[in-house]
Design an enzyme around this catalytic site. Structure first.
Site, short mmCIF file in Angstrom:
data_model
loop_
_atom_site.label_atom_id
_atom_site.label_comp_id
_atom_site.label_asym_id
_atom_site.label_seq_id
_atom_site.Cartn_x
_atom_site.Cartn_y
_atom_site.Cartn_z
N THR A 180 12.31 -13.14 -1.04
CA THR A 180 12.02 -11.96 -2.57
C THR A 180 12.65 -12.65 -3.80
O THR A 180 13.75 -12.61 -2.70
CB THR A 180 11.73 -11.29 -1.91
OG1 THR A 180 13.26 -10.28 -1.43
CG2 THR A 180 10.93 -10.66 -0.99
N GLU A 325 6.10 -10.70 0.37
CA GLU A 325 5.96 -9.65 2.17
C GLU A 325 4.63 -9.46 2.74
O GLU A 325 4.43 -9.25 3.67
CB GLU A 325 6.49 -7.71 2.56
CG GLU A 325 8.06 -8.00 2.70
CD GLU A 325 8.59 -8.20 0.08
OE1 GLU A 325 7.75 -8.72 0.00
OE2 GLU A 325 9.63 -7.98 -0.08
N LYS A 434 12.12 9.29 -14.99
CA LYS A 434 11.54 10.88 -14.25
C LYS A 434 12.40 11.79 -15.50
O LYS A 434 13.47 11.83 -15.46
CB LYS A 434 12.14 10.97 -13.02
CG LYS A 434 12.13 12.26 -12.70
CD LYS A 434 12.33 12.49 -10.53
CE LYS A 434 11.74 13.34 -10.34
NZ LYS A 434 12.43 13.55 -9.01
N TRP A 439 7.49 12.09 -13.47
CA TRP A 439 7.02 10.71 -13.22
C TRP A 439 6.50 10.64 -14.65
O TRP A 439 5.12 10.69 -15.27
CB TRP A 439 6.26 10.27 -12.28
CG TRP A 439 7.44 10.45 -11.05
CD1 TRP A 439 7.11 11.06 -9.61
CD2 TRP A 439 8.99 9.92 -10.44
NE1 TRP A 439 8.25 11.32 -9.25
CE2 TRP A 439 8.83 10.37 -9.26
CE3 TRP A 439 9.78 9.21 -11.71
CZ2 TRP A 439 10.00 10.06 -8.97
CZ3 TRP A 439 10.93 8.64 -10.58
CH2 TRP A 439 11.16 9.70 -9.28
P1 ADP Z 1 9.35 -9.97 -6.07
O1 ADP Z 1 8.60 -10.07 -8.05
O2 ADP Z 1 9.94 -8.97 -6.31
O3 ADP Z 1 10.29 -11.08 -7.01
P2 ADP Z 1 7.24 -10.32 -5.25
O4 ADP Z 1 6.53 -11.46 -6.44
O5 ADP Z 1 6.90 -10.02 -3.80
O6 ADP Z 1 8.33 -10.43 -5.68
O7 ADP Z 1 6.60 -9.23 -6.25
C1 ADP Z 1 5.84 -8.41 -5.83
C2 ADP Z 1 5.42 -6.84 -6.19
O8 ADP Z 1 5.33 -7.44 -7.89
C3 ADP Z 1 4.61 -5.71 -5.72
O9 ADP Z 1 5.58 -4.97 -4.81
C4 ADP Z 1 4.58 -5.02 -7.11
O10 ADP Z 1 5.43 -4.39 -7.91
C5 ADP Z 1 3.85 -6.00 -8.06
N1 ADP Z 1 3.07 -6.54 -8.23
C6 ADP Z 1 2.05 -7.34 -7.96
N2 ADP Z 1 1.20 -7.67 -8.38
C7 ADP Z 1 0.66 -6.32 -9.05
C8 ADP Z 1 -0.41 -6.31 -9.42
N3 ADP Z 1 -1.53 -6.67 -9.80
N4 ADP Z 1 -0.81 -5.25 -10.64
C9 ADP Z 1 0.98 -4.56 -10.30
N5 ADP Z 1 1.92 -4.83 -9.90
C10 ADP Z 1 2.12 -5.91 -9.17
#
Ligand code: ADP
Length: 540
Positions: A180, A325, A434, A439
């Site tokens: 990640t 993940e 916040k 929120w």
């Molecule tokens: P990172 O962005 O931390 O590099 P990931 O690609 O695994 O790693 O990102 C996952 C995160 O991206 C999710 O926990 C969420 O916050 C965001 N995310 C993914 N898809 C969506 C979506 N369709 N709408 C909103 N947020 C999203």
């Protein structure tokens, strides 16, 4: 009483064997750095993937050894994606947009023994190859092979396909690995099992209705979360695969959609925003009549964008939420049937939500007082479990607190869940504002702002405030030739939000900094506008 069914292993070899036997003449097409197209059939692909598996073994690799890739999306990357796990090894995708120091850390931590790298990316790889100490570097593409590296074509040509046999690899063994991006702390490695990939590929096939009749172009990089599993799900059902190589600008993508008759594509919102602007400027520029749906995920897509594609261009968007993940898909919205009986506007509202969990993924969300009700109002941190969800990170004992005591993964996303299981992501826990103890969802504000005709992109962050502790600040990129004042934007938002939600300040910039995969890099914005990221949080 025991079930009396075969203990058939759900693994990547089973995916390749099926493609090899059934889809030999289906096409795989890749755009080369010089923009020419490379074409071949699944039969050639399978043969080369098998020879790669043999060749990697002959380099001295053992079961479970990691094979790193640093490549654009193309057929050689697909051959490695599938060939390494079929041989018993683990494909580890490195992110070509990361800093060399990060890739040094990631490849060293993963224990990568081999690196397969595009020759065009060698200048980048050269900055960390020695520091990692890969035993072998394999160079892909035309042009000169770097000193000490093996040419990919020569490696494949050296291998005898008859030395290959499909092995009964344990479905619980590792097949692939991806870190990640580590927006907080060090990057963390996710290790996908064969079984997780097989189940996930099958789910994607059924929910997106992918078949042999499809032509699929994943814009999402293969180094990002398994390219949302498309390389596996397409191979499983023999869909034609079209890879864009390094050409990710809207014109090149639109041209590829048209000439290859693409039926389904996939990318993060920034990719689709760029495509929308290009289409708006030239609505009759391309024939996209073959396009069945365009999937968006990785960050929240603005509702206005989903609607604009539908209303102005007759193009359907499927929206998914996921995480590295999770293989990575967790929910899918806008699948056929979800919007039955809804009016147009409600249907777009619905599709802007993240949707219900995919089969075998269970969801629940936890607020300050325990698990929240599925009432579409209460907010809590989403927790998930299922066969395609990580049970821990690779060698990262300090991250055990990302799982609950009863084994659910804490996503870090703050959501509401509707009575029908429809998830709506309100924010990442670390991005929420916040204000006066309440929120404020930055995602909701951003998406509303991006519905304003003058705004091309908007990212909202929390800035410290003496009275309210935090207030929202909107960082906006104006469309070319447009203007908008703070007051006008506040008036535009006012009908949709409580007064205290309205951004305190607006900043106008030329570009919003993006992460390696094209998401807004809010940490950089916080540094720029909120005094060194003082309000960054890791918990809600
Ligand atoms: P990172 O962005 O931390 O590099 P990931 O690609 O695994 O790693 O990102 C996952 C995160 O991206 C999710 O926990 C969420 O916050 C965001 N995310 C993914 N898809 C969506 C979506 N369709 N709408 C909103 N947020 C999203």
């Amino acid at each position: 009483m025991e079930g009396l069914m075969m203990d058939y292993q759900l693994n990547v070899p089973a995916i390749l064997r099926r493609a090899d036997e059934l889809y030999g003449d289906r096409e795989i097409v890749s755009r080369q750095p010089d923009k020419s197209w490379h074409r071949y059939g699944y039969a050639d692909f399978a043969s080369r993937a098998k020879r790669l598996a043999v060749a990697l073994r002959s380099l001295g690799l053992d079961d479970g050894d990691r094979v790193a890739t640093l490549m654009w999306n193309h057929h050689e990357h697909l051959e490695t994606y599938i060939g390494a796990p079929v041989g018993g090894f683990v494909t580890h995708t490195l992110n070509l947009r990361l800093h060399p120091d990060d890739n040094t850390y990631i490849a060293t931590h993963a224990g990568d023994r081999v690196l397969v790298v595009d020759k065009v990316l060698w200048p980048l790889a050269a900055q960390f190859v020695e520091r990692v100490g890969f035993e072998h570097v394999v160079a892909v593409g035309t042009g000169e092979t770097p000193e000490g590296a093996i040419d990919f074509e020569e490696l494949i040509a050296s291998a005898d396909e008859s030395a290959f046999s499909y092995r009964e690899i344990d479905e619980r063994a590792a097949a692939a690995m991806c870190f990640t991006s580590g927006t907080t702390g060090l990057p963390k490695g996710v290790v996908y099992s064969h079984r997780a990939i097989a189940i996930h590929a099958l789910t994607a096939v059924s929910l997106l209705g992918i078949s042999e009749a499809d032509t699929i172009l994943p814009v999402v990089p293969m180094f990002h979360a398994n390219a949302w599993c498309f390389p596996f799900s397409c191979t499983l059902v023999g869909a034609k695969q079209v890879f864009p190589g390094p050409h990710l600008d809207p014109d090149s993508l639109l041209e590829a959609f048209e000439t290859e008759h693409v039926t389904l594509s996939a990318g993060v919102p920034t990719i689709w925003m760029g495509i929308l602007q290009t289409l708006d400027a030239k609505p009759d520029g391309w024939d996209l009549s073959a396009m069945r749906t365009m999937t968006v995920g990785g960050a929240a897509p603005p509702r206005a964008m989903i609607e604009a594609f539908g209303e102005r261009h007759g193009l359907h968007i499927t929206h998914g939420w996921g995480m590295t993940e999770m293989c990575p898909i967790g929910t899918i919205s806008g699948a056929p049937g979800h919007e039955r009986g809804l009016g147009k506007s409600e249907a777009y509202d619905r599709r802007a939500q993240q949707g219900p969990p995919i089969p075998f993924v269970e969801i629940r969300a936890r607020g300050e007082d325990g698990l929240i009700a599925w009432d579409g109002q209460s907010m809590g941190e989403l927790e998930v479990r299922g066969p395609s969800v990580a049970s821990s990170y690779y060698d990262a004992p300090d991250a055990a607190d990302r799982w609950t005591d009863d084994g659910w993964f804490k996503t870090g996303d703050i959501v509401t869940i509707g009575p029908d299981g429809y998830v709506e992501v309100q924010d990442r826990a670390k991005d929420l504002v916040k204000s006066g103890g309440e929120w404020i969802s930055t995602v909701a504000l951003e998406n509303a702002l991006m519905g304003h005709p003058a705004i091309a992109e908007a990212a909202v962050i929390a800035v410290p405030d003496e009275k309210w502790s935090e207030r929202p600040l909107a960082v906006c990129v104006l469309r070319e030739g447009s203007s908008a004042s703070d007051a006008e934007l506040r008036d535009f938002l006012a009908p949709s939000f409580a007064k205290f939600w309205l951004p305190e300040r607006f900043e106008f910039v030329d570009e919003i900094p993006k992460t390696a995969v094209g998401k807004f890099r809010k940490t950089a914005l916080r540094e720029q506008f909120a005094g060194g990221g003082a309000v960054e949080r890791t918990q809600a």
